[in-house]
Enzyme design. Structure first.
Site, PDB file in Angstrom:
ATOM      1  N   ASP A   1      -4.791  -8.183  -3.578  1.00 56.00           N
ATOM      2  CA  ASP A   1      -5.080  -7.990  -2.160  1.00 56.00           C
ATOM      3  C   ASP A   1      -6.412  -8.608  -1.736  1.00 56.00           C
ATOM      4  O   ASP A   1      -6.500  -9.803  -1.512  1.00 56.00           O
ATOM      5  CB  ASP A   1      -5.009  -6.482  -1.846  1.00 56.00           C
ATOM      6  CG  ASP A   1      -5.067  -6.178  -0.367  1.00 56.00           C
ATOM      7  OD1 ASP A   1      -5.065  -7.123   0.439  1.00 56.00           O
ATOM      8  OD2 ASP A   1      -5.090  -4.985  -0.008  1.00 56.00           O
TER       9      ASP A   1
ATOM     10  N   HIS B   1       0.836  -1.207   0.000  1.00 49.97           N
ATOM     11  CA  HIS B   1       0.000   0.000   0.000  1.00 49.97           C
ATOM     12  C   HIS B   1       0.869   1.254   0.000  1.00 49.97           C
ATOM     13  O   HIS B   1       0.949   1.945  -0.986  1.00 49.97           O
ATOM     14  CB  HIS B   1      -1.014   0.041   1.156  1.00 49.97           C
ATOM     15  CG  HIS B   1      -1.921  -1.134   1.194  1.00 49.97           C
ATOM     16  ND1 HIS B   1      -2.721  -1.491   0.132  1.00 49.97           N
ATOM     17  CD2 HIS B   1      -2.159  -2.081   2.152  1.00 49.97           C
ATOM     18  CE1 HIS B   1      -3.412  -2.575   0.429  1.00 49.97           C
ATOM     19  NE2 HIS B   1      -3.094  -2.959   1.644  1.00 49.97           N
TER      20      HIS B   1
HETATM   21 ZN   LIG Z   1      -3.319  -6.960   2.609  1.00 47.63          ZN
END
Ligand SMILES: [Zn+2]
Length: 493
Positions: A366, A315
């Site tokens: 993800d 991220h």
């Molecule tokens: Zn994750």
């Protein structure tokens, strides 16, 4: 089964292009690597040195490419060669996956909710999974990935134990289910075994104890986490099976106190294993870390020695300028997951600034809001455009490298992700005669595929020289039926 090295045991050369190491080690091949010689003739292929090339004759033996010759006419192709119409790419790497989140697709969109209400729903699914049902779900999810052109998955695995945190007879039963799932789906896996010790940071900065379904994630402390990881039986190079290697993770600064991080880092060193961590996905994480430790999450990871070329932070959405310099300067890889970050309203990370500072970029699906690495790739550029008001921060080739060679490198497979002699024989063929892509010109085929292609356009996938997807159909798994079978019981009232 353990075996030989992926590479020579040195940390993966993150972001490398060209110079793929040749170990000649049979054990390091992909799942079901073909012993026989195979040949393909790609109408168009994207090659690391030559870019887009027509008429590429590709030969593999023992699961690796042995020759790659562009400019070969159809009349000069040996008998038995398989034609690959469309654009052929190297295998795609999904560098960040939580397989069980796939069950939440759509269900988590109903009504309104925050990141934290999504997380509660995720815990409900986590509470129901057992080794058999986890195997069924992950097998289906990895097979869906294969159909999207993904030949290697990095599974960020923290659902370790039974209800209430009770250990299974084999403490790694859940992790082994994931390794088996990848084998059955025909893809490689890096099992990123994740240390997850606390439920968050309290207002006074102290770690909050795990509660409810989170009890399944915890090992008590990181020494016991390390003991369990050692019992997975990886060899000295971190190989768990011919198709599987070990990675390790600090879940986040929320879930692992700084005093507990060292055993995870040491485990990464011991096996040459990739080290991953969620980083600054939410502003709330930054605020809690600053309140508890007086530094940003990036500074905290730097302080404990967790950053570097073998490390991937996932991220990296909310960073300071200093954070970007520390990540780039240490050559820490950044894995962006744009569809999940959009789905969870996380924000848009500073991809261009990170890449310019020195961080290789990789991509992950993800939470599997969708599984489509082409969409993840273009969203890196499109996010930059929306934030900056300017086009052209990343070329299609740079985005393709994030999806292929950089992704594989950050998962510990530096010998994959390129169509080049010596590399693992993975091929992804994207059809160019679909409604989305018909009419493309050869010169800009990569641009068309990156900016308009989807997972549905993937027609063929070869992993380690073996066909896994042919004519848009998975050869090992009936994917829609397998997903339905696995997910329905998890969502039942
Ligand atoms: Zn994750």
């Amino acid at each position: 089964m353990t075996g030989g090295a992926a590479g020579d045991g040195v940390p993966p050369a993150v972001g490398m292009s060209g110079g793929v190491p040749v170990t000649g080690d049979r054990a390091a091949r992909g799942p079901g690597a073909e012993d026989t010689v195979r040949r393909w003739h790609a109408d168009l292929a994207w090659l690391p040195a030559g870019g887009m090339r027509p008429g590429v004759l590709i030969e593999a033996a023992g699961g690796r490419f042995v020759s790659v010759r562009p400019g070969v006419g159809a009349a000069d192709v040996p008998g038995g060669t398989v034609r690959l119409p469309g654009l052929t790419l190297p295998g795609l790497a999904n560098a960040h996956s939580h397989a069980f989140h796939r069950a939440l697709r759509g269900a988590a969109q109903a009504g309104q909710g925050t990141f934290w209400t999504w997380r509660e729903r995720m815990y409900q699914v986590a509470a129901r999974l057992e080794p058999d049902s986890y195997l069924a779900l992950a097998r289906a999810v990895y097979a869906e990935m294969a159909m999207a052109g993904i030949t290697c998955v990095g599974e960020f695995h923290y659902l370790h134990h039974g209800a209430g945190g009770v250990r299974y007879a084999d403490q790694n039963q859940m992790g082994r289910a994931l390794i088996e799932a990848a084998a059955q789906a025909g893809v490689r896996i890096t099992l990123i075994d994740t240390c997850y010790l606390s439920g968050g940071l309290g207002n006074d900065g102290s770690p909050e104890p795990l509660a409810g379904p989170q009890l399944r994630f915890g090992d008590g402390d990181s020494e016991r986490w390390a003991q369990r990881v050692h019992s997975l039986g990886a060899d000295q190079h971190g190989m768990l099976a011919a198709h599987a290697r070990l990675g390790v993770a600090i879940h986040s600064v929320r879930a692992v106190p700084p005093g507990q991080m060292h055993p995870v880092i040491a485990c990464s060193h011991a096996y040459g294993a990739p080290l991953h961590a969620h980083l600054s996905e939410q502003i709330a994480e930054n605020q809690a870390c600053l309140a508890a430790h007086g530094v940003t999450p990036t500074q905290l990871l730097d302080r404990v020695g967790a950053l570097g070329p073998r490390t991937t932070v996932v991220h990296a959405t909310h960073l300071t300028g200093g954070d970007i310099e520390e990540l780039g300067g240490s050559r820490t890889v950044v894995c962006m997951c744009p569809t999940t970050e959009a789905d969870l309203a996380d924000g848009v990370g500073p991809a261009r600034a990170l890449a310019s500072a020195g961080s290789p970029l990789s991509l992950g699906s993800d939470s599997h809001a969708v599984i489509d690495l082409l969409e993840e790739a273009r969203r890196v550029e499109l996010g930059e455009r929306l934030i900056t008001g300017q086009r052209g921060s990343f070329t299609s080739a740079a985005l393709a490298r994030a999806a292929t060679v950089a992704g594989h490198a950050c998962l510990g497979w530096p010998e994959a992700g390129e169509i080049a002699p010596g590399a693992l024989a993975d091929l992804v063929t994207v059809a160019l005669d679909t409604p989305r892509l018909a009419g493309v010109s050869e010169a800009t085929a990569l641009e068309s595929v990156i900016f308009a292609g989807t997972a549905a356009d993937v027609r063929g996938v070869v992993v380690g020289g073996r066909d896994v997807v042919r004519d848009g159909r998975h050869l090992l798994v009936d994917v829609p039926a397998a997903l339905d079978y696995a997910i329905r019981p998890l969502l039942a009232p």
